[in-house]
Scaffold this active site. Sequence first.
Site, PDB file in Angstrom:
ATOM      1  N   GLU A  46      34.855   5.105 -11.429  1.00 54.56           N
ATOM      2  CA  GLU A  46      35.837   4.883 -10.374  1.00 54.56           C
ATOM      3  C   GLU A  46      37.046   4.073 -10.825  1.00 54.56           C
ATOM      4  OE1 GLU A  46      36.157   5.930  -7.409  1.00 54.56           O
ATOM      5  OE2 GLU A  46      34.216   6.703  -6.756  1.00 54.56           O
ATOM      6  N   SER A 101     -20.233 -11.704  22.378  1.00 52.38           N
ATOM      7  CA  SER A 101     -21.138 -12.679  21.750  1.00 52.38           C
ATOM      8  C   SER A 101     -20.516 -13.424  20.580  1.00 52.38           C
ATOM      9  CB  SER A 101     -22.409 -11.968  21.265  1.00 52.38           C
ATOM     10  OG  SER A 101     -23.120 -11.423  22.351  1.00 52.38           O
TER      11      SER A 101
END
Length: 670
Positions: free
Chosen positions: A80, A338
């Site tokens: 770029e 339980s």
Amino acid sequence: MKRLVALVLALWSVAFVRDGLDRIIDETELPALVHATAPEVRDRHGELLRAYTIENGLWRMNVSADQVDPLFYEMLVAYEDKRFWKHNGIDPQATLRAAWQAVWNGGIVSGASTLTMQVARLLEDGTTGQWGGKLRQMRLALALERQLSKEQILDLYLGLAPYGGNVEGLRAASLVWLGKEPRRLTPAEAALLVALPQAPESRRPDRHPDAARIARDRVLMRMAEAGIITMEDARAGQSDPAPLGRYPMPQIAPHMADRALALGPGRHDLTLDRDLQLALEDLTRTYMRGRDLRLSMAVVLADIETGEILASVGSPRYTATEGQGFVDMTQAVRSPGSTLKPLVYGLAFDRGLVHPETLILDTPVQFGTYAPQNFDGVFRGEVPVRQALQMSLNIPVVRLTEALGPAHLMSALRRAGVNAKLQGGAPGLALSLGGVGVSLEDMVQLYGALARGGQANALTWHENTAEEPLGPILTRASAWQVGHVLAGLAPPPQSGPPGRVAYKTGTSYGHRDAWALGWNGKYVAGVWIGRPDGTPVPGAFGGDLAAPMLFEVLGRATTRPAPLPPPPPETLLVSRAQLPAPLQRFGPRETAPTLQLTFPPDGAKLASGGPVPIKLRGGTPPFTLLANGAVVGTDLRGAAFFAPDLGAGFTTLSVIDAAGQAGRVTVEMQ
């Protein structure tokens, strides 16, 4: 002289223009440089668990240089803006070349935008098609270069570059189009991420895969020509398949991530372990496959020593409508069945009421209007406390709760950090059988205290929160005795030998909740299975449904042996006969006439087909008569009465008096 004056005027003009340009650049007001990024939830190692979109459903994620493969930077600059590190925002060579080509060809052939100018366009959300826009970007680019470093400008590009659809920034693009973080990229992957921002919509891999592949291959060849990669790497990259669609964003630990997001935006670092979380999520889905879709499951796994939650699964299917997968069942308040019994026994050990070898009565009993029953309806007479806990008998634990006081049990829960919810006012004896509402996370915290020698610590799940230790709820010896008894339970089939895991199961009233909680030498875990709407699940038992999953969870977490700890030095390890007299039996201490069952004699053969006479000597009425453990007569008085027809075969007859004494014979009915 005229030439000298002209030269001076020319230099002055240049200086004047330069100074004016400097003033314009210096006065340029930069747009906002900080932009909203997606809230992120990460694990204990910094790995992404889940991210959320920002406004308008946009994926834009925070990214820093250390999160990006250096190869991408090299390729981006080479492709770029190869003079990026040298120019001041505008590349004069590229500008002159573009202008000359435009004049020569009668139109634009190549662009001259630098990476800094592209950042300027992204910051202003402008276009490059008009000269006015181009000049404004050049001015802003020069200003950016004066106020920011090159690295900061690159960071802005990485965060704002468009990648098609609702994807902005390199990191979001890498996750969406490659399904991975940009930390390690192949040449082909880096080339694709360089190429997409040039034409993000026309090169979207999900809509235009051929265009994306062609653009990627063009970048690869340019990079080979520039010497960034070898020609062999470029050709190999061109043979790699290009992405054909989007990868889903990670959605790991979605319920826990939602809890973190509720604390506020930004980054949240959790105590979870990503690999372990994924393993347990997969295990949960596999375990629930083929079952009723209305069923849900929740799993919590924590480190015993630190109390850090390493995995938390709120449901098998987060997005499922059936089974209400969006509900985090690790936080739901349910009846624990339980699973509170170990705490009751531990408190009784602490108080000196019983020892694991103490005998305790499992006989019919009534406390006011409350008459507890065992789950199977059978009474077993006098049993060791160890056996009463392992068999999860109800009557012995209620006897102990009555001796302790339900309020003391409730206090112990609160000291353990359990946010217990009572249905009514004051706690009653049914508290020890599940008559209270708790969450799975709270129960894992409680069992963590048992595993930690009675020391309660709050579970932690967020790295930014540090909880102070809550304090002891049991002595070390009592906590170890509870764990030792629970480790003696037989594991579920194909779950390994006994003694490696201390665990307890539970089933709430009406089979609404199936529980299993336990620990080994390193981890504590809990599993809950049921329907989120609280409706019954016929046939669901904690031992059958939840326990196998508990052992699977601990097995996945434990990569090396994690034996249970040895007993503390102060632990009383003796037989019942060696216990002090008050600890040999739990129950009434007063002296009662000795109960003897005088008829029928033990081993007698009697004719079946009618009532059987029973004769007693001594004992304290009223009496309870049992046949093979089942109650066949209550509130019996006097020294003689009858048992109903027993049917043919062997029968064990038991008579229990009000003081807990028992007489027992076995007869054969012919």
